[in-house]
Every structure is written in C-alpha cells, then in structure tokens.
Design an enzyme around this catalytic site. Structure first.
Site, PDB file in Angstrom:
ATOM      1  N   ASP A 267       0.870  -1.182   0.000  1.00 38.56           N
ATOM      2  CA  ASP A 267       0.000   0.000   0.000  1.00 38.56           C
ATOM      3  C   ASP A 267       0.903   1.227   0.000  1.00 38.56           C
ATOM      4  O   ASP A 267       2.067   1.137   0.392  1.00 38.56           O
ATOM      5  CB  ASP A 267      -0.889   0.050   1.258  1.00 38.56           C
ATOM      6  CG  ASP A 267      -0.079   0.546   2.448  1.00 38.56           C
ATOM      7  OD1 ASP A 267       0.337  -0.296   3.258  1.00 38.56           O
ATOM      8  OD2 ASP A 267       0.161   1.772   2.540  1.00 38.56           O
ATOM      9  N   CYS A 305       1.621   5.282 -21.753  1.00 38.56           N
ATOM     10  CA  CYS A 305       0.543   4.951 -20.799  1.00 38.56           C
ATOM     11  C   CYS A 305      -0.807   4.912 -21.503  1.00 38.56           C
ATOM     12  O   CYS A 305      -1.110   5.758 -22.337  1.00 38.56           O
ATOM     13  CB  CYS A 305       0.526   6.002 -19.682  1.00 38.56           C
ATOM     14  SG  CYS A 305      -0.748   5.718 -18.449  1.00 38.56           S
ATOM     15  N   CYS A 307      -3.776   5.152 -19.941  1.00 43.41           N
ATOM     16  CA  CYS A 307      -4.849   5.587 -19.033  1.00 43.41           C
ATOM     17  C   CYS A 307      -5.692   6.689 -19.656  1.00 43.41           C
ATOM     18  O   CYS A 307      -5.319   7.302 -20.655  1.00 43.41           O
ATOM     19  CB  CYS A 307      -4.252   6.059 -17.698  1.00 43.41           C
ATOM     20  SG  CYS A 307      -3.731   7.791 -17.669  1.00 43.41           S
ATOM     21  N   CYS A 310      -3.818  10.067 -20.087  1.00 38.89           N
ATOM     22  CA  CYS A 310      -2.811  10.109 -21.154  1.00 38.89           C
ATOM     23  C   CYS A 310      -3.434   9.967 -22.537  1.00 38.89           C
ATOM     24  O   CYS A 310      -2.855  10.410 -23.533  1.00 38.89           O
ATOM     25  CB  CYS A 310      -1.773   9.013 -20.920  1.00 38.89           C
ATOM     26  SG  CYS A 310      -0.806   9.329 -19.447  1.00 38.89           S
TER      27      CYS A 310
END
Ligand SMILES: CNc1nc2c(CCc3ccc(C(F)(F)F)cc3)c3[nH]c(N)nc(=O)c3cc2[nH]1
Ligand SMILES: [Zn+2]
Length: 373
Positions: A267, A305, A307, A310
């Site tokens: 995490d 990337c 995503c 992007c």
C-alpha cells in the site's frame, strides 16, 4: 473461512510468488498494490473510476473513521462497503500506526494508548479490543491487529519490549475478534531492524495462527537497503500458504524489490498524495507538471501509458489546470498515478508467470532510473 490464499507459482528467476486471495467481496490477484482510502474515499476518485483502472482492493483507516464520522454511524449505514459504495475487498489498518504518527500521543500502557485527536484535541483511548470492535463495525474483509510500530532508529531493548507487548496485544485482538467467518484478522510482525527480534516476533505470532501476516515497522525512514535486508531474513520464515503484506510500501522500486523478496501485498499514499500536488510517475521517471518546460508540451503525460488522462489530455493542459488550481487537474493526475502503479503490478505478475522478474526489474530501472519517487 474469511479468506483463502491460493499459491499459484514461484518465479524461477527471482523467487517471487504469484497467487490469488479469495475474499467474501471477490478475488485479488497477487502481488497487488492497494490504493489508500484513509477517510472512506480514495481521494479524488469515484469507485467506478477505481474499477476502470482495475483496482481490486482498497485500504481504509480505523483511527480516522473512529474519529470521524464514527464507526457506529458507519455500522448503522450498513458497514463501510455500503457507506462508500465499494463492493470489492477492503482492508483496514488498526489505527496503531496513525495514533503514533498523527494523534498527540498521551501515553502507551499495557492496556492500550491514550491520545488526543488530531482533529479537535479531544482525548481518546484505543485498546486492542477497541481496535477490533471498530473494524468489526466497519466490516472490512481484512483487519489488522493493534500494534506498535517502533520508531527508527530505536534501541534494542525498546524494540524488544515493544514487540513483546505487540504480541500480547495481538493475542487480545484475536480473542476479541467475533466475526471470524467474514473478516480475516492479520498479525503484524515487528522487531525493528534486529534479525533476532524479527524472528522472535514472527515465532510468537505464528503460534497465534493468523490467516495472513504483515511486515510492520518498516518504511519509517530507514534506508531502502536496510528495509530489503530485513525482508531477506524475515519473509523466508513466513508461511508460504498465507498472504504477506508489507505495510506502507509503494514506490515503484520498492514494489518490485519487495515482490522479489516474497511480498504479496503493498500500500502507499504516494500515487494519490503526489498526484494532488502535481507530480506524475511516468515510464521515464517522475514529472512535475507545473514545471515551465511543459507550458507548450502538447504531447501526453506518458506516451507509453494507456490511461484515460494520457489518452485524452496534454501536459500543457494538465499544467494549466494545476496553475489555475482546477480540481480536474488533481483528479486526472491521481487517476494516472494509480493506473501507473496498478499497471506496474500487472506487468510484475506477468513477469512472474514467465519467470523473468529480474529481467523486468533491470529493464524498468534502465528506463525509469533508479531514483525513487
Ligand atoms: C508509510 N510507512 C508506513 N506505513 C505504515 C503503516 C500504515 C499503513 C497504512 C494502512 C492504511 C492506510 C489507510 F489510510 F489507507 F487506511 C494508510 C497506511 C503501518 N501500520 C501498522 N498497523 N503497523 C505498522 O508497523 C505500519 C508501518 C508502516 N510504515
Ligand atoms: Zn497515464
């Protein structure tokens, strides 16, 4: 059984593990990075956006939610999954670390910890039993025992006394935990940077037979090589058929190095925290979007990337949003940073499947640069 860890294979090149963690709210592929959602939200992200980037499990926090809005309120709302509209697995930390690092600590005793709230200075007391009661109210799939994360550096005698109390607290947590078929309680190994104390903590906790174990007391300011060394003499003695969670660790280099040393779960607040102040993790290393060099940069944040950010926005636009203090800026950068780390772990899992995680690490650092984020 609240959770079942399925060991799938070990990477022949690195010894890293590939597995699946079966929980009442779904299956988690490991190794996994878990986005941090301190106050029942992964900051600036909706649950749908988290699902779009393939987040499988999120973290939340006993200390914060107990102080506000209160665990009883969340229980009345039907538990944390309902309250925050997240129907996948949730892991909650026990609050021990936060009390020591956030609250105005009054005193630690065998009974528990008295502290003042960082919100309004009101006085509170959390015992191991209280930490379990809160997490039972929240209904998280994975709960953590109430522990003391020793500071770094700390002298040997302090660390020894602290780990022994943490074991006694772990025993009390186990006895107080009612909801064992729905919620798994993980033990947390302490022992500072002392090999024999790490072994003592692990052995004492193994006797309590938890369904999963975390390595605590790390990522507290120690050099990364020291953290890796502690892992090298700790993880080999952890049960192979149970999940291993390295708490508070999440920069790209540490995710890869920790996986190589047998860790399954990570995490970190980094991707969301630095995303909100305009720093992006990209395949070429980190980018500070407000930097003037991006003023007329009409290309994507990270050309490699896939995503949403992007695919649809330029660096120039993102820089404009941050300069104009527009909320969309931190939402888009948070989305990208989380996607980057979740994608990294997907590539790590694939590298384990193909027995080439060390090659993957070398390629990643060659491009990324071994600087940390
Ligand atoms: C940053 N370094 C670090 N973080 C550490 C943490 C917190 C992990 C955590 C969990 C949940 C959240 C939430 F905000 F998403 F909820 C945020 C952070 C530790 N936690 C416990 N219990 N023992 C440890 O010994 C320990 C050591 C830790 N080193
Ligand atoms: Zn991106």
């Amino acid at each position: 059984m609240a959770i079942k860890y399925e060991f799938i294979k070990e990477c022949k090149q690195s010894g890293a593990r590939l597995g699946k963690l079966h929980t009442p709210h779904g299956v988690i592929e490991t190794p996994i990075f878990m986005p941090v959602g301190t106050q029942a939200t992964v900051k600036a992200m909706t649950p749908e956006e988290l699902k779009d980037i393939k987040a499988q499990i999120i973290l939340s926090n006993t200390y914060h939610l107990y102080l506000r809005p209160g665990h009883k309120l969340i229980e009345k709302a039907g538990g944390l999954h309902t309250f925050m509209n997240w129907d996948r697995p949730i892991l909650t930390d026990s609050g021990g670390f936060q009390v020591f690092s956030l609250g105005d600590l009054r005193k630690i005793s065998e009974e528990g910890v008295e502290f003042r709230s960082h919100l309004d200075g009101s006085k509170h007391f959390i015992s191991p039993e209280k930490a379990v009661e809160i997490q039972n109210s929240l209904g998280s799939d994975i709960m953590m025992v109430f522990d003391e994360c020793a500071p770094y550096p700390a002298d040997r005698q302090y660390v020894k006394n602290s780990l022994e109390r943490t074991t006694r607290w772990a025993k009390r947590c186990k006895e107080a935990h009612k909801n064992t078929d729905k919620q798994a309680l993980f033990g947390i190994i302490q022992g500072g940077m002392y090999e024999d104390l790490r072994k003592q903590s692990l052995e004492e906790l193994l006797e309590l037979d938890f369904p999963g174990y975390a390595v605590g007391g790390l990522s507290v300011g120690e050099p990364k090589n020291l953290m890796y060394e502690v892992l090298e003499y700790t993880t080999p003695f952890m049960p192979k058929d149970k999940p291993r969670y390295l708490m508070g660790v999440g920069s790209p280099d540490c995710l890869i190095e920790g996986t190589i040393r047998g860790i399954d779960m990570f995490d970190c607040v980094l991707p969301t925290r630095i995303g909100r102040n305009g720093t992006a993790m990209t395949s070429q290393g980190k980018i500070v979007i407000k930097n003037a060099i991006h003023t007329e940069a009409f290309e994507a944040l990270d050309p490699e990337c896939g995503c949403y950010t992007c695919k649809n926005y330029s660096r120039a636009y993102l820089r404009h949003l941050f300069k104009a203090n527009e909320v969309l800026g931190l939402r888009l950068l948070t989305n990208h940073n989380l996607y980057f780390l979740l994608k990294l772990m997907e590539e790590v899992r694939q590298a384990i499947r193909e027995d080439r995680l060390l090659d993957y690490r070398n390629d990643f650092f060659a491009k990324y640069g071994y600087d940390n984020i």
